[in-house]
Design a protein around this motif. Sequence first.
Motif, PDB file in Angstrom:
ATOM      1  N   TYR A 154       6.153  55.606  64.001  1.00 38.18           N
ATOM      2  CA  TYR A 154       5.428  56.956  64.269  1.00 38.18           C
ATOM      3  C   TYR A 154       6.545  57.479  65.395  1.00 38.18           C
ATOM      4  N   LEU A 155       6.736  58.742  65.424  1.00 38.85           N
ATOM      5  CA  LEU A 155       7.188  59.533  66.501  1.00 38.85           C
ATOM      6  C   LEU A 155       6.083  59.875  67.521  1.00 38.85           C
ATOM      7  N   PHE A 156       6.362  59.973  68.743  1.00 38.88           N
ATOM      8  CA  PHE A 156       5.263  59.906  69.756  1.00 38.88           C
ATOM      9  C   PHE A 156       5.805  61.152  70.725  1.00 38.88           C
ATOM     10  N   ARG A 157       5.141  62.381  70.639  1.00 44.66           N
ATOM     11  CA  ARG A 157       5.726  63.629  71.368  1.00 44.66           C
ATOM     12  C   ARG A 157       4.838  63.971  72.644  1.00 44.66           C
ATOM     13  N   VAL A 158       5.306  64.293  73.496  1.00 44.09           N
ATOM     14  CA  VAL A 158       4.762  64.937  74.890  1.00 44.09           C
ATOM     15  C   VAL A 158       4.961  66.113  74.861  1.00 44.09           C
ATOM     16  N   GLU A 159       4.136  67.038  75.357  1.00 43.46           N
ATOM     17  CA  GLU A 159       4.718  68.609  75.744  1.00 43.46           C
ATOM     18  C   GLU A 159       3.757  68.940  77.076  1.00 43.46           C
ATOM     19  N   HIS A 160       4.518  69.300  77.895  1.00 45.35           N
ATOM     20  CA  HIS A 160       3.888  69.966  78.939  1.00 45.35           C
ATOM     21  C   HIS A 160       4.119  71.340  78.982  1.00 45.35           C
ATOM     22  N   ILE A 161       3.198  72.310  79.054  1.00 43.96           N
ATOM     23  CA  ILE A 161       3.540  74.012  78.797  1.00 43.96           C
ATOM     24  C   ILE A 161       3.218  74.447  80.291  1.00 43.96           C
ATOM     25  N   ALA A 162       4.096  74.840  81.045  1.00 39.47           N
ATOM     26  CA  ALA A 162       3.981  75.387  82.240  1.00 39.47           C
ATOM     27  C   ALA A 162       3.615  76.787  81.992  1.00 39.47           C
ATOM     28  N   LEU A 163       2.686  77.302  82.776  1.00 40.48           N
ATOM     29  CA  LEU A 163       2.030  78.499  82.615  1.00 40.48           C
ATOM     30  C   LEU A 163       2.160  79.556  83.888  1.00 40.48           C
ATOM     31  N   HIS A 164       2.873  79.033  84.693  1.00 38.28           N
ATOM     32  CA  HIS A 164       3.155  79.945  86.015  1.00 38.28           C
ATOM     33  C   HIS A 164       3.780  81.248  85.835  1.00 38.28           C
ATOM     34  N   SER A 165       4.567  81.572  84.635  1.00 35.08           N
ATOM     35  CA  SER A 165       5.052  82.647  84.522  1.00 35.08           C
ATOM     36  C   SER A 165       4.871  83.428  82.867  1.00 35.08           C
ATOM     37  N   ALA A 166       3.717  82.847  82.636  1.00 35.14           N
ATOM     38  CA  ALA A 166       3.289  83.071  81.076  1.00 35.14           C
ATOM     39  C   ALA A 166       2.425  84.455  80.784  1.00 35.14           C
ATOM     40  N   SER A 167       2.418  85.454  81.813  1.00 32.46           N
ATOM     41  CA  SER A 167       1.891  86.618  81.581  1.00 32.46           C
ATOM     42  C   SER A 167       2.391  87.402  80.263  1.00 32.46           C
ATOM     43  N   ALA A 168       3.558  87.325  79.927  1.00 34.54           N
ATOM     44  CA  ALA A 168       4.385  87.767  78.750  1.00 34.54           C
ATOM     45  C   ALA A 168       4.645  86.879  77.779  1.00 34.54           C
ATOM     46  N   ALA A 169       4.641  87.374  76.566  1.00 28.76           N
ATOM     47  CA  ALA A 169       5.296  86.303  75.456  1.00 28.76           C
ATOM     48  C   ALA A 169       6.634  85.729  75.796  1.00 28.76           C
ATOM     49  N   GLY A 170       6.753  84.604  75.442  1.00 25.04           N
ATOM     50  CA  GLY A 170       8.046  83.963  75.798  1.00 25.04           C
ATOM     51  C   GLY A 170       8.171  83.356  77.386  1.00 25.04           C
ATOM     52  N   GLY A 171       7.175  83.702  78.041  1.00 27.82           N
ATOM     53  CA  GLY A 171       7.057  83.126  79.404  1.00 27.82           C
ATOM     54  C   GLY A 171       6.738  81.864  79.744  1.00 27.82           C
ATOM     55  N   ALA A 172       5.902  81.233  78.864  1.00 27.87           N
ATOM     56  CA  ALA A 172       5.596  79.885  79.036  1.00 27.87           C
ATOM     57  C   ALA A 172       6.801  78.989  78.875  1.00 27.87           C
ATOM     58  N   GLN A 173       6.856  77.899  79.501  1.00 29.56           N
ATOM     59  CA  GLN A 173       7.868  76.944  79.682  1.00 29.56           C
ATOM     60  C   GLN A 173       7.388  75.579  79.104  1.00 29.56           C
ATOM     61  N   SER A 174       8.097  74.903  78.247  1.00 27.17           N
ATOM     62  CA  SER A 174       7.786  73.688  77.425  1.00 27.17           C
ATOM     63  C   SER A 174       8.637  72.566  77.984  1.00 27.17           C
ATOM     64  N   TYR A 175       8.210  71.468  78.401  1.00 30.92           N
ATOM     65  CA  TYR A 175       8.953  70.414  78.543  1.00 30.92           C
ATOM     66  C   TYR A 175       8.472  69.272  77.790  1.00 30.92           C
ATOM     67  N   ILE A 176       9.631  68.842  76.829  1.00 30.67           N
ATOM     68  CA  ILE A 176       8.861  68.078  75.607  1.00 30.67           C
ATOM     69  C   ILE A 176      10.127  66.860  75.490  1.00 30.67           C
ATOM     70  N   SER A 177       9.232  65.407  74.926  1.00 30.82           N
ATOM     71  CA  SER A 177      10.242  64.529  74.852  1.00 30.82           C
ATOM     72  C   SER A 177       9.409  63.804  73.617  1.00 30.82           C
ATOM     73  N   CYS A 178      10.363  63.001  72.894  1.00 30.58           N
ATOM     74  CA  CYS A 178       9.763  62.187  71.674  1.00 30.58           C
ATOM     75  C   CYS A 178      10.331  60.733  71.801  1.00 30.58           C
ATOM     76  N   ALA A 179       9.415  59.935  71.546  1.00 33.14           N
ATOM     77  CA  ALA A 179       9.454  58.435  71.738  1.00 33.14           C
ATOM     78  C   ALA A 179       9.443  57.801  70.285  1.00 33.14           C
ATOM     79  N   GLN A 180       9.748  56.480  69.950  1.00 33.56           N
ATOM     80  CA  GLN A 180       9.831  56.090  68.878  1.00 33.56           C
ATOM     81  C   GLN A 180       8.874  54.729  68.905  1.00 33.56           C
TER      82      GLN A 180
END
Length: 230
Positions: A154-180
């Motif tokens: 499997y691939l194992f994916r984490v995402e943390h979506i930071a929402l401190h600047s997300a009032s407008a489209a495209g403002g959310a910040q995603s931090y992502i990694s995949c492990a094997q």
Amino acid sequence: MKVVTVLVALVSAVQAHYTFPALVANGAASSKWEYVRKTTNYQSNGPVTDVNSEQFRCYQLAPGNEGAKTMSVAAGSTVGFTADSSVSHPGVLQFYMAKVPGGQTADSWDGSGAVWFKIFSQGPNISPSGLTWPSQGAKQVTATIPQCIPAGDYLFRVEHIALHSASAAGGAQSYISCAQLTVTGGGSKTPSNLVSFPGAYKATDPGLMINIYYPVPTSYTAPGPEVFTC
């Protein structure tokens, strides 16, 4: 003086961002990028903001496994990632998995197609005074591998979506990694609600475009499908 001010601001921005560089499994954390595919932000710590970008899948610096190895873990065990240096922004934490197709391995597959199922989602605690986010400040984030999924790679994916600047489209910040991973044990239940990355989210999804401060939200809907359960 202006140059110094700019440099201080840049350093502060990098420190406020984060990566998920090491796998947490079998009771220990691995070395950085040992089982995790190296991400584009491994030096800058910066986020992905375009949900339609190929980077939104695993945020890889380059195609392929980038030298990452595959870790064996038991179905039902706790697996996760270290956060470097910590999850410094408020936002939603989610984990996905994707079973590697027959004839390929975790270190050869790119994770494309409608193959990802969600195994964990952690939103905010909501009160009249505001939202609090359990993952904020965490140095490790973990989830439980479903006991019922079939054994295999499997691939194992984490995402943390930071929402401190997300009032407008495209403002959310995603931090992502995949492990094997190679999952051992397990069962025979086929996961449902499969999605693709990119493709699973829209920038205007209510879980991605939201003012988390004012007026204080009374509910929160995480982006993506429902969590798969056994």
